[in-house]
Motif scaffolding. Structure first.
Motif, short mmCIF file in Angstrom:
data_model
loop_
_atom_site.label_atom_id
_atom_site.label_comp_id
_atom_site.label_asym_id
_atom_site.label_seq_id
_atom_site.Cartn_x
_atom_site.Cartn_y
_atom_site.Cartn_z
N GLY A 5 -34.37 -17.18 44.40
CA GLY A 5 -33.03 -17.43 43.91
C GLY A 5 -32.60 -18.86 44.19
O GLY A 5 -33.42 -19.74 44.47
N VAL A 6 -31.29 -19.11 44.09
CA VAL A 6 -30.75 -20.45 44.31
C VAL A 6 -31.11 -20.94 45.71
O VAL A 6 -31.49 -22.10 45.90
CB VAL A 6 -29.23 -20.45 44.09
N ARG A 7 -30.99 -20.06 46.70
CA ARG A 7 -31.30 -20.47 48.08
C ARG A 7 -32.79 -20.80 48.24
O ARG A 7 -33.15 -21.73 48.97
CB ARG A 7 -30.89 -19.38 49.07
N GLY A 8 -33.65 -20.06 47.54
CA GLY A 8 -35.07 -20.37 47.59
C GLY A 8 -35.38 -21.72 46.98
O GLY A 8 -36.20 -22.48 47.50
N LEU A 9 -34.68 -22.04 45.89
CA LEU A 9 -34.86 -23.35 45.26
C LEU A 9 -34.37 -24.46 46.19
O LEU A 9 -34.98 -25.53 46.28
CB LEU A 9 -34.11 -23.40 43.92
N ALA A 10 -33.26 -24.21 46.85
CA ALA A 10 -32.72 -25.21 47.78
C ALA A 10 -33.70 -25.44 48.93
O ALA A 10 -33.95 -26.59 49.35
CB ALA A 10 -31.37 -24.75 48.32
N GLN A 11 -34.27 -24.36 49.43
CA GLN A 11 -35.23 -24.47 50.53
C GLN A 11 -36.47 -25.24 50.09
O GLN A 11 -37.01 -26.10 50.83
CB GLN A 11 -35.61 -23.06 51.00
N ALA A 12 -36.94 -24.97 48.88
CA ALA A 12 -38.17 -25.61 48.39
C ALA A 12 -37.97 -27.09 48.12
O ALA A 12 -38.91 -27.89 48.29
CB ALA A 12 -38.64 -24.91 47.12
N THR A 13 -36.78 -27.46 47.69
CA THR A 13 -36.55 -28.87 47.32
C THR A 13 -35.90 -29.69 48.42
O THR A 13 -35.86 -30.93 48.34
CB THR A 13 -35.64 -28.93 46.08
N GLY A 14 -35.36 -28.99 49.43
CA GLY A 14 -34.64 -29.70 50.48
C GLY A 14 -33.27 -30.17 50.04
O GLY A 14 -32.65 -31.00 50.71
N LEU A 15 -32.78 -29.62 48.96
CA LEU A 15 -31.45 -29.97 48.45
C LEU A 15 -30.47 -28.87 48.80
O LEU A 15 -30.84 -27.76 49.21
CB LEU A 15 -31.51 -30.16 46.93
N SER A 16 -29.20 -29.15 48.62
CA SER A 16 -28.17 -28.16 48.94
C SER A 16 -28.08 -27.12 47.83
O SER A 16 -28.46 -27.36 46.68
CB SER A 16 -26.81 -28.84 49.10
N VAL A 17 -27.53 -25.96 48.19
CA VAL A 17 -27.29 -24.90 47.21
C VAL A 17 -26.35 -25.41 46.12
O VAL A 17 -26.51 -25.10 44.93
CB VAL A 17 -26.71 -23.64 47.90
N ALA A 18 -25.35 -26.22 46.51
CA ALA A 18 -24.39 -26.76 45.55
C ALA A 18 -25.08 -27.63 44.51
O ALA A 18 -24.79 -27.57 43.32
CB ALA A 18 -23.31 -27.55 46.27
N THR A 19 -26.05 -28.44 44.97
CA THR A 19 -26.77 -29.30 44.03
C THR A 19 -27.61 -28.47 43.06
O THR A 19 -27.65 -28.74 41.85
CB THR A 19 -27.67 -30.28 44.79
#
Length: 333
Positions: A5-19
């Protein structure tokens, strides 16, 4: 990636959930490199955003509602197919509701579509109840009227001139020598398009110096059969039948065949719509071709432009055209 999900994408990219959310919602305030970084992670993960969750987050459903009298006639299917196909190009879904031509049902179905979150509405004709118009205005839901080219209700219209269609049809029959023309039309009540076509027929008949016999019938094939029976069993003389809808003309064709009458030798027959079977009937039907598919595509494009780019919908008049086929001939001397 353990989470997709969004949190998984944030974790993988090192970016914030908002981004991540801004990229998923196609926001402008994301730089090119960051956007590509997120999109690459999405491709790698095979991630597909949840539409319901996106609607909650963005307060947008990307759904448009269409309210039409019926789906029983292919004229509406052709129109709605063009609307749906074009809307899909802009990422919108189409939800359809039918009214059977009843104003009360139209109010109810519009309310249901608005409750579902429809961002805009497509309406048939120009005449709608004040209660319906007031509800649209209060909710700020845009709407466009179709199958007409002008309105007096403040809503934009995309369609054709029904008065001109009736006038052109009767003028065509007069031009090949018909002086007495029977006209079969659907119910006038709660149908401004039919009333406009009748007004055009009467205007065209006066200009051409011909007489018309107006008769109302049901707007379906059976209505055409019943209308033909009434005309053929009656005492009034006519050499041509003009039907203000192709479905009525099909019923007339059936009844004439049943009685052993030959079209156009005994009676000329003309329709209005140019439905898919008209070119292949026996004989092929002379009719008025309505720009239904073009109307649907333009309505969809206009609504997407309004919702996505705040472009105002411009009222548009599309031209109909007469298609001459073998069902009309000069009357026998």
């Amino acid at each position: 990636m353990k989470k997709t999900g969004v949190r998984g994408l944030a974790q993988a990219t090192g970016l914030s959930v908002a981004t991540i959310s801004r990229v998923l919602n196609n926001a402008d305030n994301v730089n090119k490199d960051t956007r590509e970084r997120v999109l690459e992670a999405i491709r790698a993960a095979g991630y597909k955003p949840n539409p319901a969750a996106r609607a909650l987050a963005t307060k947008r459903t990307r759904t448009i509602g269409a309210v039409v009298p019926t789906l029983a006639h292919s004229i509406f299917a052709r129109f709605l197919n063009a609307v749906e196909r074009e809307l899909a190009q802009f990422g919108y879904a189409l939800v359809i509701a039918t009214t059977e031509g009843e104003p009360e049902a139209e109010e109810r179905r519009v309310g249901e579509l608005m409750d579902m979150g429809a961002e805009a509405l497509i309406l048939s004709g120009a005449e709608h109840s004040q209660a319906l118009l007031a509800r649209l205005d209060a909710a700020g839901v845009p709407a466009v009227c179709t199958s007409v080219c002008e309105t007096a209700n403040g809503l934009p219209a995309v369609g054709y001139d029904n008065c001109d269609i009736g006038r052109a049809a009767v003028t065509h029959l007069a031009s090949v020598g018909h002086r007495r023309i029977a006209v079969l039309h659907g119910p006038k009540s709660d149908n401004d398009r039919t009333r406009l076509r009748i007004a055009g027929v009467e205007n065209g008949a006066r200009r051409a110096g011909v007489s018309v016999i107006l008769q109302e019938t049901a707007l379906d094939v059976e209505g055409g059969v019943e209308g033909a029976r009434a005309l053929l069993d009656g005492t009034q003389d006519f050499s041509a039948v003009l039907c203000l809808s192709d479905v009525i003309a099909l019923g007339v064709l059936f009844e004439c065949n049943r009685r052993g009458l030959t079209i156009p030798k005994d009676i000329s027959l003309m329709g209005c719509d140019d439905l898919d079977w008209a070119a292949n009937s026996t004989p092929p039907l002379t009719t008025v071709r309505l720009p239904t598919a073009r109307m649907g595509a333009l309505v969809a494009t206009s609504l997407a432009g309004l919702l996505d780019e705040d472009k105002p919908i411009r009222t548009a008049r599309l031209e109909a055209s007469i298609v001459e086929r073998a069902s009309v001939a000069s009357p026998a001397e």
